[in-house]
Each structure stands twice: as C-alpha cells, then as structure tokens.
Design a protein around this motif. Structure first.
Motif, PDB file in Angstrom:
ATOM      1  N   UNK A  33     -15.540  10.439   1.305  1.00 52.38           N
ATOM      2  CA  UNK A  33     -16.734   9.622   1.554  1.00 52.38           C
ATOM      3  C   UNK A  33     -17.116   8.803   0.322  1.00 52.38           C
ATOM      4  N   UNK A  34     -17.012   9.399  -0.876  1.00 51.37           N
ATOM      5  CA  UNK A  34     -17.298   8.658  -2.116  1.00 51.37           C
ATOM      6  C   UNK A  34     -16.345   7.480  -2.272  1.00 51.37           C
ATOM      7  N   UNK A  35     -15.084   7.699  -1.959  1.00 50.09           N
ATOM      8  CA  UNK A  35     -14.089   6.637  -2.073  1.00 50.09           C
ATOM      9  C   UNK A  35     -14.362   5.536  -1.055  1.00 50.09           C
ATOM     10  N   UNK A  36     -14.684   5.914   0.169  1.00 52.15           N
ATOM     11  CA  UNK A  36     -15.002   4.913   1.198  1.00 52.15           C
ATOM     12  C   UNK A  36     -16.214   4.082   0.798  1.00 52.15           C
TER      13      UNK A  36
ATOM     14  N   UNK B 189       5.805   6.408  -6.575  1.00 60.23           N
ATOM     15  CA  UNK B 189       5.046   6.685  -5.355  1.00 60.23           C
ATOM     16  C   UNK B 189       3.870   5.725  -5.171  1.00 60.23           C
ATOM     17  N   UNK B 190       3.479   5.035  -6.249  1.00 60.24           N
ATOM     18  CA  UNK B 190       2.318   4.151  -6.153  1.00 60.24           C
ATOM     19  C   UNK B 190       2.764   2.724  -5.865  1.00 60.24           C
ATOM     20  N   UNK B 191       2.725   2.387  -4.593  1.00 62.87           N
ATOM     21  CA  UNK B 191       2.996   1.024  -4.127  1.00 62.87           C
ATOM     22  C   UNK B 191       1.785   0.622  -3.303  1.00 62.87           C
ATOM     23  N   UNK B 192       1.068  -0.384  -3.789  1.00 63.77           N
ATOM     24  CA  UNK B 192      -0.129  -0.842  -3.086  1.00 63.77           C
ATOM     25  C   UNK B 192       0.250  -2.099  -2.314  1.00 63.77           C
ATOM     26  N   UNK B 193       0.171  -1.988  -1.018  1.00 65.09           N
ATOM     27  CA  UNK B 193       0.547  -3.098  -0.141  1.00 65.09           C
ATOM     28  C   UNK B 193      -0.423  -4.270  -0.330  1.00 65.09           C
ATOM     29  N   UNK B 194      -0.022  -5.470   0.105  1.00 61.99           N
ATOM     30  CA  UNK B 194      -0.911  -6.630   0.013  1.00 61.99           C
ATOM     31  C   UNK B 194      -2.231  -6.386   0.747  1.00 61.99           C
ATOM     32  N   UNK B 195      -3.296  -6.920   0.181  1.00 59.98           N
ATOM     33  CA  UNK B 195      -4.636  -6.842   0.770  1.00 59.98           C
ATOM     34  C   UNK B 195      -5.031  -5.398   1.092  1.00 59.98           C
ATOM     35  N   UNK B 196      -4.707  -4.498   0.154  1.00 58.17           N
ATOM     36  CA  UNK B 196      -4.954  -3.076   0.336  1.00 58.17           C
ATOM     37  C   UNK B 196      -5.559  -2.492  -0.934  1.00 58.17           C
ATOM     38  N   UNK B 197      -6.407  -1.501  -0.752  1.00 60.55           N
ATOM     39  CA  UNK B 197      -6.965  -0.721  -1.861  1.00 60.55           C
ATOM     40  C   UNK B 197      -6.550   0.727  -1.658  1.00 60.55           C
ATOM     41  N   UNK B 198      -6.236   1.409  -2.777  1.00 60.71           N
ATOM     42  CA  UNK B 198      -5.749   2.776  -2.681  1.00 60.71           C
ATOM     43  C   UNK B 198      -6.292   3.595  -3.854  1.00 60.71           C
ATOM     44  N   UNK B 199      -6.824   4.789  -3.585  1.00 63.78           N
ATOM     45  CA  UNK B 199      -7.247   5.641  -4.698  1.00 63.78           C
ATOM     46  C   UNK B 199      -6.032   6.237  -5.407  1.00 63.78           C
ATOM     47  N   UNK B 200      -6.170   6.408  -6.719  1.00 61.79           N
ATOM     48  CA  UNK B 200      -5.090   7.007  -7.496  1.00 61.79           C
ATOM     49  C   UNK B 200      -5.691   7.638  -8.746  1.00 61.79           C
ATOM     50  N   UNK B 201      -5.040   8.683  -9.236  1.00 58.33           N
ATOM     51  CA  UNK B 201      -5.447   9.314 -10.486  1.00 58.33           C
ATOM     52  C   UNK B 201      -4.362   9.086 -11.522  1.00 58.33           C
TER      53      UNK B 201
END
Length: 125
Positions: free
Chosen positions: A20-23, A90-102
């Motif tokens: 929920x925090x990420x959203x 493993x970290x591939x962020x597709x176009x027009x996308x947001x992704x959480x990562x540490x």
C-alpha cells in the motif's frame, strides 16, 4: 500511461502494508510534474550493516531500462557516503513502468560518517 509492476519475488513476499505504501508513492509520483528516475521509499541497515535503500525506479521512456554496471551513490548533505557498481540482471524496468527495488550497499563501501538520515541515491551514467 505509466504502470506499477512488482518483480515476481516481490509480488509473492511483500507485506500488504508495504504494498500500500508503494502504491501510494506511485500514485503521488505519477501526479507530480517533475518526473525523477527514482522515488525514495525507505532505508535500513541489515544484520551485516549493509545499507538497504528501497526506491521506486521509474522508466518514463519508450525503451527498457537495465541495471548492468551502473554506478549508484548514496548521498547525505551533498556528500557521497557510499558508492557501488550494480549489475542486477533481474532488474529490467519495461517502458512506461515503475518498479520497487532495494539497492544493497555493502558495509565496507559505506563511510563511517553516514547518519542514514535524509539520504538519497544518485544514478551515475
């Protein structure tokens, strides 16, 4: 339109509260006029004193974003407190996308003067 995506292992293991925090951070970022590459979420030290910085990585472009030999710095008060060369297949962020990562900075790469407060990441090309 920008979308939020969770990497498969994140999607299986993330708590409802963190999801929920990420959203919420994603929704606020998408409404902002200033489109930065990252949105800081939280930071912590693990049992090995490694620095864990969790962010939302945003790819506002039309091309995939990869993290192969990308130097990232952790900065506090305009001083570099840690720097590390990340290669994360493993970290591939597709176009027009947001992704959480540490991003995990090994303890040996962290300055002893780091306070771990109000720091942020700088992505070097």
């Amino acid at each position: 339109m920008q979308k939020l995506q969770f990497e498969a292992s994140w999607d299986r293991t993330i708590s409802n509260g963190d999801r929920e925090k990420i959203k919420k951070a994603f929704d606020e970022t998408c409404l902002a006029e200033n489109k930065e590459m990252i949105t800081p979420l939280w930071q912590a030290l693990n049992y090995k004193n490694d620095l864990l910085i969790t962010v939302l990585v945003h790819n506002f472009s039309n091309h995939p974003l990869f993290f192969l030999e990308r130097k990232i710095a952790y900065v506090e008060d305009q001083k570099v407190m840690a720097e590390y060369l990340f290669t994360i297949p493993a970290l591939k962020v597709e176009p027009l996308t947001s992704m959480p990562w540490t991003f995990i900075f090994p303890a040996k790469n962290i300055s002893e003067q780091a306070s771990y407060k109000q720091g942020f990441l700088v992505f070097n090309e």
